[in-house]
Write a protein that holds these residues in place. Structure first.
Motif: not given
Length: 588
Positions: A267-269, A271
């Motif tokens: 989920s960090d990239h 988005i």
């Protein structure tokens, strides 16, 4: 014989564990699958020849005879079992093919019964193949029917051996020795083999049932959100539901341009509201077909440290156009099982149907709302011209009154414009609209009628559809009082109160009333006549039905020469829902 039959049963069991074999058994057979079945059951016949028990002048040898038999030997085996099962499962082509492979091999194997056994094997393949056209493996007693057919084929083989094998004395002695054990063991082996195949089908049916139930359950949970279309909020809730009820490590939903939601790993990239992170998604959008990736390289994420190693990406379609994608990601390269893959494919189709229905529903509502808005925005041109003429005359005789009427005319048109932009307004605003209209009409006919209002103060903030009261008052003025007896003054009473959890709004006039036929038609359709079309009442009822459904009521009571009473009942406990309806309309 039992030992040798057991070897074949073990092979059958191992085959049943192979996904490819299970799929072939469970699906309708095209030529490619028929060739595979011919090969499988033909090889069964060859193995049976090699593992058979040699009979030589009443002596029995349990050794495997890889090199074949001598001219004075025969063999007891389970060859007919494999051919019969192949014919029953695959039909005439498979039966004949497997029979030829096993029969010709038996012929080349040697022994004085080789011709008889070869012919009987081919014949068994043909007969069972023809019976296979009507044979249904899914029937309750299918395995028992298969056993009976297998036993009959063995009996046919014994008969052919007696007819063809030479010398007859040796053939007869052989049949006495091998008939009972071969018929019994082959029958038992067929029974076990068919039970294994039926178990495969039962497992597949059970899996499909559970899978269908699971897919429908997920679709039911996601339906309220997909009905809102593809947006960030709805897709985020859908992704959370899918992640919870599947084995995925991450779930993502996109439209054609950007990621709308991503929950789970990475989920960090990955988005939301950002451009696509993987080229795999772009490929699905372009081709409109399901794409699977089993390596990080196939996913083609721009981040090298992305923990996602496999994925399945499905197109979401509406009206045969790809409008987005649904993506399930996994940490493991083999994270998606065949069952999960079928589940996800089914979900993709269900979600596409939901989005298509949502789009159709939205278009239907927009058309209805556009129709209603057009009706709401209508202003009778004669009313405008008459109001302007009245104000023009008063300018010379009573400028203050003319100024007041001009302000009322301005307020009337402002209410019209505001009502055309809103689905619900406070009752107090609707009453202001009525006051503006009456001020203009009473300036033209000062002593023709009077109006009284009894409005519960607590009801003034209740939301109602605009243009609900004013058209009723206008109807009374123009139609109810048009043919009043000379000297009789028109009276209009307006009431609004709370009763049984509803707001009741009533207009009563002492006009000419109407017949039963007129009353029955008004409010249900436009009624064309010299006096008017009845569009106003139809418009009011249609909007009430659209917003509140059956929980609201629109009632007309009237008799000739006795006036008309119209009652509108709207549920108070539906006010919040009404607000949400209006909000959804503007958001849409």
């Amino acid at each position: 014989m039992l030992e040798r039959a057991g070897i074949l049963i073990i092979v059958a069991f191992l085959l049943s564990r192979l996904k490819s074999f299970r799929r072939i058994i469970d699906h309708e057979h095209v030529m490619k699958e028929k060739i595979i079945l011919i090969t499988i059951f033909g090889v069964f016949g060859i193995i049976s020849n090699y593992t058979g028990i040699e009979i030589h002048h009443r002596s029995i040898s349990e050794e495997w005879h890889i090199g074949g038999l001598s001219g004075s030997s025969a063999i007891a085996n389970t060859r007919i079992m494999g051919v019969a099962i192949g014919g029953l499962l695959g039909g005439p082509v498979v039966g004949l093919g497997a029979g030829l492979i096993a029969g010709l091999h038996r012929l080349s194997f040697g022994g004085y019964t080789s011709i008889a056994c070869g012919i009987s094997t081919i014949l068994a393949g043909i007969i069972t193949g023809l019976l296979g056209k009507r044979f249904n493996i899914r029937e309750k007693n299918a395995h028992l029917k298969a056993v009976i057919i297998g036993i009959l084929m063995e009996c046919v083989q014994m008969g052919i051996i007696l007819l063809i094998a030479k010398p007859f004395g040796s053939a007869l002695e052989l049949v006495k020795i091998i008939a009972f054990p071969m018929i019994t063991v082959n029958g038992f082996g067929t029974f076990i083999f068919m039970l294994i195949i039926q178990t495969i089908l039962l497992e597949e049916d059970r899996t499909r049932t559970l899978q269908t139930h699971r897919a429908l359950y997920i679709a039911q949970l996601t339906l309220p959100y997909f009905r809102q279309g593809l947006n960030k909020e709805s897709c985020e809730r859908v992704a959370e539901i899918i992640l919870k009820h599947t084995g995925a490590d991450a779930v993502s939903i996109t439209d054609r341009n950007q990621v709308l939601s991503h929950v789970g790993l990475a989920s960090d990239h990955h988005i939301p509201l950002k451009s696509m992170a993987t080229k795999l998604t772009q490929k699905v959008l372009e081709q409109g077909e399901i794409q699977k990736a089993t390596t990080k390289e196939e996913i083609q994420c721009y981040r090298e440290d992305c923990p996602l190693n496999s994925a399945i990406v499905l197109p979401l379609k509406a009206n045969n156009h790809v409008i987005g994608t649904l993506k399930l990601y996994f940490k493991s390269s083999n994270g998606l099982s065949a069952v999960d893959e079928e589940l996800v494919e089914g979900l993709g189709k269900l979600f596409s149907s939901q989005l298509e229905f949502a789009e159709a529903e939205q278009q239907r509502k927009l058309l209805k709302d556009a129709e209603i808005k057009a009706l709401q925005a209508q202003v009778h041109p004669h009313f405008l011209f008459n109001a302007i003429n009245t104000i023009s005359c008063l300018i010379r005789t009573d400028a203050d009154q003319a100024r007041k009427l001009l302000l009322q005319l301005s307020k009337f048109f402002r209410s019209n414009l505001q009502g055309a932009r809103q689905m619900l307004i406070p009752l107090e605003k609707e009453l202001e609209h009525v006051h503006a209209y009456l001020s203009l009409e009473q300036a033209r006919f000062p002593n023709k009628y009077t109006v009284s209002m009894e409005i519960d103060e607590s009801m003034k903030d209740v939301l109602i559809p605009p243009f609900t009261l004013q058209p009723l008052v206008e109807n009374a003025v123009h139609h109810g009082f048009k043919h009043l007896e000379k000297g009789k003054k028109g009276v209009i009473s307006i009431h609004a109160c709370q009763e049984n959890g509803k707001i009741n709004i009533t207009t009563i006039d002492n006009g000419v009333g109407m017949t039963e036929d007129q009353r029955r038609n008004l409010g249900t359709k436009a009624v064309h006549s010299k006096e008017g079309t009845g569009t106003a009442l139809w418009n009011i009822k249609k909007r009430i039905d659209e917003i509140y459904g059956q929980v609201a009521d629109f009632k007309i009571e009237s008799e000739p020469a006795s006036g008309t009473k119209i009652t509108i009942s709207l549920p108070l406990d539906e006010q919040k829902w009404g607000e949400e309806y209006a909000e959804g309309f503007y958001r849409g």
